[in-house]
Write a protein that holds these residues in place. Structure first.
Motif, mmCIF file in Angstrom:
data_model
loop_
_atom_site.group_PDB
_atom_site.id
_atom_site.type_symbol
_atom_site.label_atom_id
_atom_site.label_comp_id
_atom_site.label_asym_id
_atom_site.label_seq_id
_atom_site.Cartn_x
_atom_site.Cartn_y
_atom_site.Cartn_z
ATOM 1 N N GLU A 38 0.923 -0.951 0.013
ATOM 2 C CA GLU A 38 0.047 -0.054 -0.222
ATOM 3 C C GLU A 38 0.861 1.129 0.085
ATOM 4 N N PHE A 68 -7.528 6.154 -10.508
ATOM 5 C CA PHE A 68 -7.384 4.835 -10.838
ATOM 6 C C PHE A 68 -6.533 3.894 -10.069
ATOM 7 N N ILE A 69 -5.571 4.376 -9.700
ATOM 8 C CA ILE A 69 -4.584 3.757 -8.687
ATOM 9 C C ILE A 69 -5.327 3.587 -7.505
ATOM 10 N N MET A 70 -6.064 4.339 -6.996
ATOM 11 C CA MET A 70 -6.645 4.195 -5.708
ATOM 12 C C MET A 70 -7.698 2.847 -5.779
ATOM 13 N N GLY A 71 -8.451 2.968 -6.994
ATOM 14 C CA GLY A 71 -9.431 1.944 -7.155
ATOM 15 C C GLY A 71 -8.916 0.514 -7.015
ATOM 16 N N LEU A 72 -7.872 0.405 -7.997
ATOM 17 C CA LEU A 72 -6.892 -0.800 -8.074
ATOM 18 C C LEU A 72 -6.418 -1.094 -6.624
ATOM 19 N N ALA A 73 -6.052 -0.116 -5.948
ATOM 20 C CA ALA A 73 -5.451 -0.678 -4.692
ATOM 21 C C ALA A 73 -6.592 -1.142 -3.865
ATOM 22 N N ALA A 74 -7.708 -0.616 -3.953
ATOM 23 C CA ALA A 74 -8.849 -1.241 -2.928
ATOM 24 C C ALA A 74 -9.146 -2.656 -3.370
ATOM 25 N N ALA A 75 -9.245 -2.920 -4.882
ATOM 26 C CA ALA A 75 -9.606 -4.123 -5.129
ATOM 27 C C ALA A 75 -8.293 -4.998 -4.918
ATOM 28 N N ALA A 77 -6.678 -4.773 -2.385
ATOM 29 C CA ALA A 77 -6.459 -5.114 -0.866
ATOM 30 C C ALA A 77 -7.754 -6.304 -0.496
ATOM 31 N N THR A 78 -9.012 -6.135 -1.228
ATOM 32 C CA THR A 78 -10.078 -6.876 -0.969
ATOM 33 C C THR A 78 -9.687 -8.620 -1.341
ATOM 34 N N LEU A 79 -8.828 -8.537 -2.296
ATOM 35 C CA LEU A 79 -8.584 -10.024 -2.824
ATOM 36 C C LEU A 79 -7.433 -10.524 -1.961
ATOM 37 N N ILE B 103 -9.303 1.053 2.964
ATOM 38 C CA ILE B 103 -8.245 0.102 2.939
ATOM 39 C C ILE B 103 -7.660 -0.302 4.340
ATOM 40 N N ILE B 185 -12.417 -0.482 -14.382
ATOM 41 C CA ILE B 185 -12.458 -0.224 -13.183
ATOM 42 C C ILE B 185 -13.344 -0.707 -12.398
#
Lengths: 107, 209
Positions: A38, A68-75, A77-79, B103, B185
């Motif tokens: 993160e 977009f980076i924030m959205g990918l980071a959220a995805a 972290a979930t996975l 997060i 996304i």
């Protein structure tokens, strides 16, 4: 000599990256590695926004890239959370040493 | 008086949504001469750097993972402050909302679900080879990128003063030219959520049979 703001922001992003890299290698569990990743992503976002804001480059593109980076980071972290739950049920630990085998830790 | 490079300040084009920021701008314009504003900006930058480095070192070196997560939150707050200094308050808000709000809570759940607090694997220091390799990797990256950043003359040029992009402009871009990444996304997020639920529920069903 006074350093320009863009250089300062880039150095701050580099500091985030270096600290995250130290953590990524020296942590022994998946949770610690997730925390470090993160930080790496945050450094990337900061450098993109600084480069878009303080140069003639398009401002909106930089902000959208960071969103977009924030959205990918959220995805991500979930996975990773779900994978950690599965790994913990199977191996009873999330230490990376124990995951380096194909079979279960107990057998 | 030596010439400070003028620090980026939020420009005059402030959108209607951020009346409060506009008010703060006006007040600070009244209160401080430009040199004072520059000094204040450098001070704020120093505070944010201290937050980032201190929080980051806590996150990396703390033996207790909950403390490491608190350090991570402090780092996120420092980065949000940097976004404010860069005249992009929307990104600072998103940073607080997504990173600090979502997060870090996910990471807390991860810490609690895998029962890995002060007595877990992370309670012991990493071995000397591992710590040494980590330091070598970090020093290598710093040795490559540090001079590139510090010696680059393009970076040292006086920067453009950033103006705050209106939120409507961001939304327009998102729905016109960048509509494909925007939709992608959302698909990625949906797949990640569905995959997470699927992964985490599998064993529970099997246990009931």
């Amino acid at each position: 000599m006074i350093i320009s703001p863009l250089t300062l922001f880039m150095l701050a992003a580099l500091a985030l990256m270096v600290i995250g890299l130290v953590g990524l290698i020296s942590r022994r569990t998946l949770v610690g590695m997730l925390i470090s990743v993160e930080m790496l992503l945050n450094g990337a976002g900061l450098s993109v926004v600084a480069a878009a804001k303080l140069t003639p480059a398009s401002d909106a593109v930089g902000q959208l890239a960071t969103l977009f980076i924030m959205g990918l980071a959220a995805a991500e972290a979930t996975l990773v959370l779900a994978m950690m739950v599965v790994v913990y049920r199977r191996f009873d630990t999330v230490a990376t040493e124990a995951l380096a085998t194909i079979k279960d830790a107990q057998s | 008086m030596t010439s400070w490079p003028s620090w980026p300040r939020p420009g005059k084009r402030v959108c209607e949504m951020s009346g409060l920021i506009n008010l703060i701008n006006k007040l600070s314009d009244l209160a401080l001469p430009p040199l004072g504003q520059d000094i204040m900006a450098y001070l704020a930058f120093a505070v944010y750097v201290a937050l980032i480095v201190g929080g980051g070192l806590t996150a990396v070196l703390a033996r207790n993972l909950v403390r490491a997560m608190v350090g991570l939150v402090i780092t996120f707050l420092g980065v949000a402050g940097m976004y404010l200094l860069l005249a992009s308050p929307f990104l600072a808000f998103m940073q607080l909302l997504i990173y600090v709000g979502a997060i870090s809570i996910l990471i807390l759940f991860a810490i609690l679900l895998v029962k890995n607090t002060s007595s877990g694997e992370e309670a012991y220091r990493p071995g000397l080879p591992q710590a040494g390799l980590a330091l070598v990797a970090a020093a290598g990256v710093a040795a490559i990128f540090g001079p590139v950043i510090a010696l680059n003359e393009d970076l040292a040029a006086p920067p453009e003063l950033p103006v705050e992009t209106p939120l409507a402009e961001l939304g327009q871009d998102l729905l016109n030219f960048y509509v494909v990444p925007f939709e992608l996304i959302s698909i990625v997020l949906l797949v990640a959520m569905a995959g997470g639920v699927l992964l985490a529920w599998d064993k529970r069903y099997r246990g009931k049979e």
